[in-house]
Write an enzyme that holds these catalytic residues in place. Structure first.
Site, PDB file in Angstrom:
ATOM      1  N   SER A 113       0.787  -1.447   0.019  1.00  0.00           N
ATOM      2  CA  SER A 113      -0.011   0.018   0.059  1.00  0.00           C
ATOM      3  C   SER A 113       0.951   1.241   0.058  1.00  0.00           C
ATOM      4  O   SER A 113       1.671   1.515  -1.072  1.00  0.00           O
ATOM      5  CB  SER A 113      -0.849  -0.127   1.170  1.00  0.00           C
ATOM      6  OG  SER A 113      -1.943   0.995   1.166  1.00  0.00           O
ATOM      7  N   HIS A 114       0.733   1.949   1.127  1.00  0.00           N
ATOM      8  CA  HIS A 114       1.493   3.359   1.074  1.00  0.00           C
ATOM      9  C   HIS A 114       2.793   3.355   1.642  1.00  0.00           C
ATOM     10  O   HIS A 114       3.491   4.163   1.863  1.00  0.00           O
ATOM     11  CB  HIS A 114       0.669   4.352   1.974  1.00  0.00           C
ATOM     12  CG  HIS A 114       0.370   3.527   3.442  1.00  0.00           C
ATOM     13  ND1 HIS A 114      -0.369   2.692   3.737  1.00  0.00           N
ATOM     14  CD2 HIS A 114       0.668   4.047   4.562  1.00  0.00           C
ATOM     15  CE1 HIS A 114      -0.472   2.186   5.017  1.00  0.00           C
ATOM     16  NE2 HIS A 114       0.258   3.172   5.612  1.00  0.00           N
ATOM     17  N   ASP A 277      -1.773   6.654  -3.456  1.00  0.00           N
ATOM     18  CA  ASP A 277      -0.782   6.052  -2.925  1.00  0.00           C
ATOM     19  C   ASP A 277      -0.178   4.906  -3.577  1.00  0.00           C
ATOM     20  O   ASP A 277      -0.370   4.728  -5.027  1.00  0.00           O
ATOM     21  CB  ASP A 277      -1.141   5.785  -1.572  1.00  0.00           C
ATOM     22  CG  ASP A 277      -2.040   4.285  -1.854  1.00  0.00           C
ATOM     23  OD1 ASP A 277      -2.925   4.358  -2.555  1.00  0.00           O
ATOM     24  OD2 ASP A 277      -2.271   3.542  -0.713  1.00  0.00           O
ATOM     25  N   ASP A 279      -0.642   1.709  -3.891  1.00  0.00           N
ATOM     26  CA  ASP A 279      -1.380   0.713  -4.829  1.00  0.00           C
ATOM     27  C   ASP A 279      -2.966   1.170  -5.197  1.00  0.00           C
ATOM     28  O   ASP A 279      -3.675   0.673  -5.708  1.00  0.00           O
ATOM     29  CB  ASP A 279      -1.587  -0.498  -3.957  1.00  0.00           C
ATOM     30  CG  ASP A 279      -2.609  -0.331  -2.740  1.00  0.00           C
ATOM     31  OD1 ASP A 279      -2.558   0.866  -2.100  1.00  0.00           O
ATOM     32  OD2 ASP A 279      -3.452  -1.228  -2.402  1.00  0.00           O
ATOM     33  N   ASP A 281      -5.402   2.820  -3.810  1.00  0.00           N
ATOM     34  CA  ASP A 281      -6.531   2.776  -2.997  1.00  0.00           C
ATOM     35  C   ASP A 281      -6.713   4.009  -2.076  1.00  0.00           C
ATOM     36  O   ASP A 281      -7.711   4.039  -1.243  1.00  0.00           O
ATOM     37  CB  ASP A 281      -6.759   1.352  -2.060  1.00  0.00           C
ATOM     38  CG  ASP A 281      -5.778   1.184  -1.153  1.00  0.00           C
ATOM     39  OD1 ASP A 281      -4.702   2.150  -1.178  1.00  0.00           O
ATOM     40  OD2 ASP A 281      -5.644   0.246  -0.680  1.00  0.00           O
ATOM     41  N   ARG A 282      -5.821   4.935  -1.861  1.00  0.00           N
ATOM     42  CA  ARG A 282      -5.666   5.883  -0.922  1.00  0.00           C
ATOM     43  C   ARG A 282      -5.870   7.407  -1.653  1.00  0.00           C
ATOM     44  O   ARG A 282      -5.590   7.281  -2.858  1.00  0.00           O
ATOM     45  CB  ARG A 282      -4.825   6.228   0.193  1.00  0.00           C
ATOM     46  CG  ARG A 282      -4.851   4.765   0.966  1.00  0.00           C
ATOM     47  CD  ARG A 282      -3.835   4.778   2.007  1.00  0.00           C
ATOM     48  NE  ARG A 282      -3.742   3.662   2.760  1.00  0.00           N
ATOM     49  CZ  ARG A 282      -3.473   3.667   4.109  1.00  0.00           C
ATOM     50  NH1 ARG A 282      -3.213   4.819   4.891  1.00  0.00           N
ATOM     51  NH2 ARG A 282      -3.545   2.352   4.821  1.00  0.00           N
ATOM     52  N   LYS A 376     -11.275   0.381  -1.017  1.00  0.00           N
ATOM     53  CA  LYS A 376     -11.306   1.693  -1.020  1.00  0.00           C
ATOM     54  C   LYS A 376     -10.421   2.192  -2.586  1.00  0.00           C
ATOM     55  O   LYS A 376      -9.763   1.430  -2.963  1.00  0.00           O
ATOM     56  CB  LYS A 376     -10.324   2.356  -0.190  1.00  0.00           C
ATOM     57  CG  LYS A 376      -9.158   1.790   0.470  1.00  0.00           C
ATOM     58  CD  LYS A 376      -8.623   2.403   1.721  1.00  0.00           C
ATOM     59  CE  LYS A 376      -7.368   1.786   2.330  1.00  0.00           C
ATOM     60  NZ  LYS A 376      -7.475   0.538   2.786  1.00  0.00           N
TER      61      LYS A 376
END
Length: 536
Positions: A113-114, A277, A279, A281-282, A376
């Site tokens: 992710s982030h 971010d 991937d 999703d943010r 998300k």
């Protein structure tokens, strides 16, 4: 090609968290480590025989090599087909969409992710189920059980596949289908939003910047924003995915996306800015001179979602994670719809979305989404904001102030104390939980427990909540997204009614609350910090 069964010794600590398993990249690169976890996933889902799986990731270091390993193992375990994003790339929401659209049995998403990427940084892998959402606790528990007893894994000895060429190929008896990672996702966005209105906005002199942070959303944003919607070339910044995210930290917040924040805060800055971010999703949302907290963003989108064609029918309900501010609850109350408070982790929204109880969901950690997928979705949030701006013909700052004058303002901030000694962090939480006599000015202290309204499952010890006199609230929990020590996250919220002072600087408004929680827990002294490492 013959199936090879190779011995492996179980690895300690392969327990999936709220977003799968995250470790240092070098750990995943240890001989047998990735293979053991992947075989544990396959075993926990009843095997792969005849199944179709989505495979893709955010392009971070070791992404490409790990996908080749996964494909060989899926073929050896009898999978019928794997659908892979071209070059191994798939944003997390795009992967969720493909799982749903193609009716697959699930998917393996490679991302931390982030978190930063690189050989000395972080890597991650998670399994998403057939609804497109993260595996629920029953599945992750089964995976963990498998990791503790695994003795071997299955693979094929075969050369790497060319993941750049679109189309179908074979790996043993399994079909490998390489698809454009953007096409199906972009088509879905066009069904949800008024692209004509957004296109008119973006070609009217309205200015915007989107920072892809050298991560996976670069190709998506270029195709949709600069391509389909006609935004000028250069609207998308840092749009080429990189294995180490340009040596940056792909977390869309005012700390790690500071150049974008500085740009939009300048007098000649763009009217609108956003970032996503690692991937995809943010999201982070900014207007000229203003930062929109994720909690406020969820509330504003809930109040205005009906302006987008895909949500013109209205919302069934709104769900938020427990640490997220209660701003969205106030919108739900006015709309006459249900508001749900869940533990942190997108998987908790899945049942609500599947059951039609919620339409919009959000977390304070920059995640917002809807029932269009089961993750998300950063770019989705940006497009919904653009749709709202196009229809209301107001600036971001004007929309925010109008919202606060209608619902009141939840002054809100998250303070992160990173890489704290795990023993110290757990002791702070245990001591808070053990308080029996409430100090003056505190109404209630509790440990959040959630009973799923759909399946009745119970999740306990999801974070400590402290309610103060006058409507203020503080939440403290340990995060599961880091790879070193423990991260203590402190969430602070002070509500001011619509007729109160709505223009105070956020940290100033929260200063009394910071002092009160420090007096209660001794957080700064016990963690050895003068203050938080990151404040958003």
């Amino acid at each position: 090609m013959d199936v090879k069964i190779k011995p492996v010794t179980p690895f300690d600590g392969q327990k999936p968290g709220t977003s799968g398993l995250r470790k240092k990249t070098r750990v995943f690169m240890e001989p047998g480590y990735l293979e053991a976890f992947v075989q544990s996933i396959f075993n926990a889902i009843g095997g792969c025989e005849g199944k179709t799986l989505i495979v893709g990731g955010d392009g971070r270091f070791f992404n490409a090599e790990a996908i080749q390993t996964i494909l060989r193992m899926a073929a050896a375990n009898g999978a019928a087909r794997c659908i892979v994003g071209q070059g191994g790339l798939l944003s997390t929401p795009a992967a969720s969409n493909l799982i749903r659209q193609r009716g697959t049995d699930g998917g393996l998403i490679l991302s931390a992710s982030h978190n930063p990427g690189g050989i000395d940084e972080d890597f991650g892998l998670k399994y998403n189920i057939s609804n497109g959402g993260p595996a629920p606790e029953s599945v992750t528990a089964a995976i963990f059980d498998q990791t503790k007893t695994l003795s071997d894994y299955k693979t094929l000895e075969a050369p790497d596949l060319d993941l750049t060429a679109l189309g179908e190929g074979k790996l043993g008896g399994m079909v490998v289908e390489i698809v454009d990672p953007v096409t199906d996702y972009a088509a879905l966005m066009e069904t949800l939003f008024d692209f004509d209105a957004i296109r008119a906005l973006l070609t009217s002199g309205f200015t915007m910047k989107f920072d892809a942070m050298h991560a996976v959303t670069g190709p998506y944003a270029k195709t949709i924003l600069e391509g389909t919607l006609g935004a000028p070339a250069g609207t998308v910044l840092n749009g080429e995915p990189s294995v180490d995210f340009g040596k940056g930290h792909p977390d869309p917040n005012p700390i790690w996306a500071k150049p974008l924040v500085d740009m939009v805060m300048a007098a000649d800055g763009p009217d609108f800015a956003a970032a996503s971010d690692g991937d995809g999703d943010r999201n982070m949302i900014l207007g000229k001179g203003v930062y929109v907290t994720p909690s406020d963003s969820l509330a504003v989108l809930a109040a205005n979602a009906h302006l987008a064609p895909g949500y013109a029918r209205g919302l069934a309900g709104v769900a938020r994670s427990m640490p997220t501010s209660r701003a969205a609850d106030r919108v739900a109350e006015k709309l006459g719809i249900d508001a749900y408070e869940t533990p942190t982790g997108w998987k908790f929204f899945g049942n609500l979305l599947d059951a039609g109880k919620a339409t919009l969901c959000g977390e304070e950690s920059a995640g917002t989404g809807s029932d269009h997928v089961r993750e998300k979705d950063g770019l989705w949030a940006v497009l919904l904001w653009l749709n709202v701006l196009a229809v209301r013909k107001m600036s971001v700052a004007e929309i925010l102030m109008d919202h606060w004058k209608t619902y009141g303002r939840d002054y809100y901030s998250r303070h992160d104390y990173e890489a704290v000694d795990a023993g110290v962090a757990n002791a702070i939480m245990d001591d808070l939980k053990a308080i029996e006599t409430l100090p003056e000015g505190i109404e209630k202290i509790d440990s959040f427990s959630y009973t799923d309204p759909v399946d009745g499952s119970v999740s306990e010890n999801q974070g400590m909540r402290v309610y103060f006199d006058g409507g203020a609230r503080a939440v403290m929990r340990l995060s599961g997204t880091g790879t070193e020590g423990a991260t203590i996250r402190l969430y602070l919220e002070q509500y001011t009614p619509a007729d109160g002072d709505l223009g105070i600087e956020t940290q100033e408004a929260l200063t009394p609350l910071v002092r009160a929680i420090d007096a209660l827990t001794g957080l700064k002294t016990r963690s050895g910090r003068d203050g938080p490492d990151v404040m958003t």
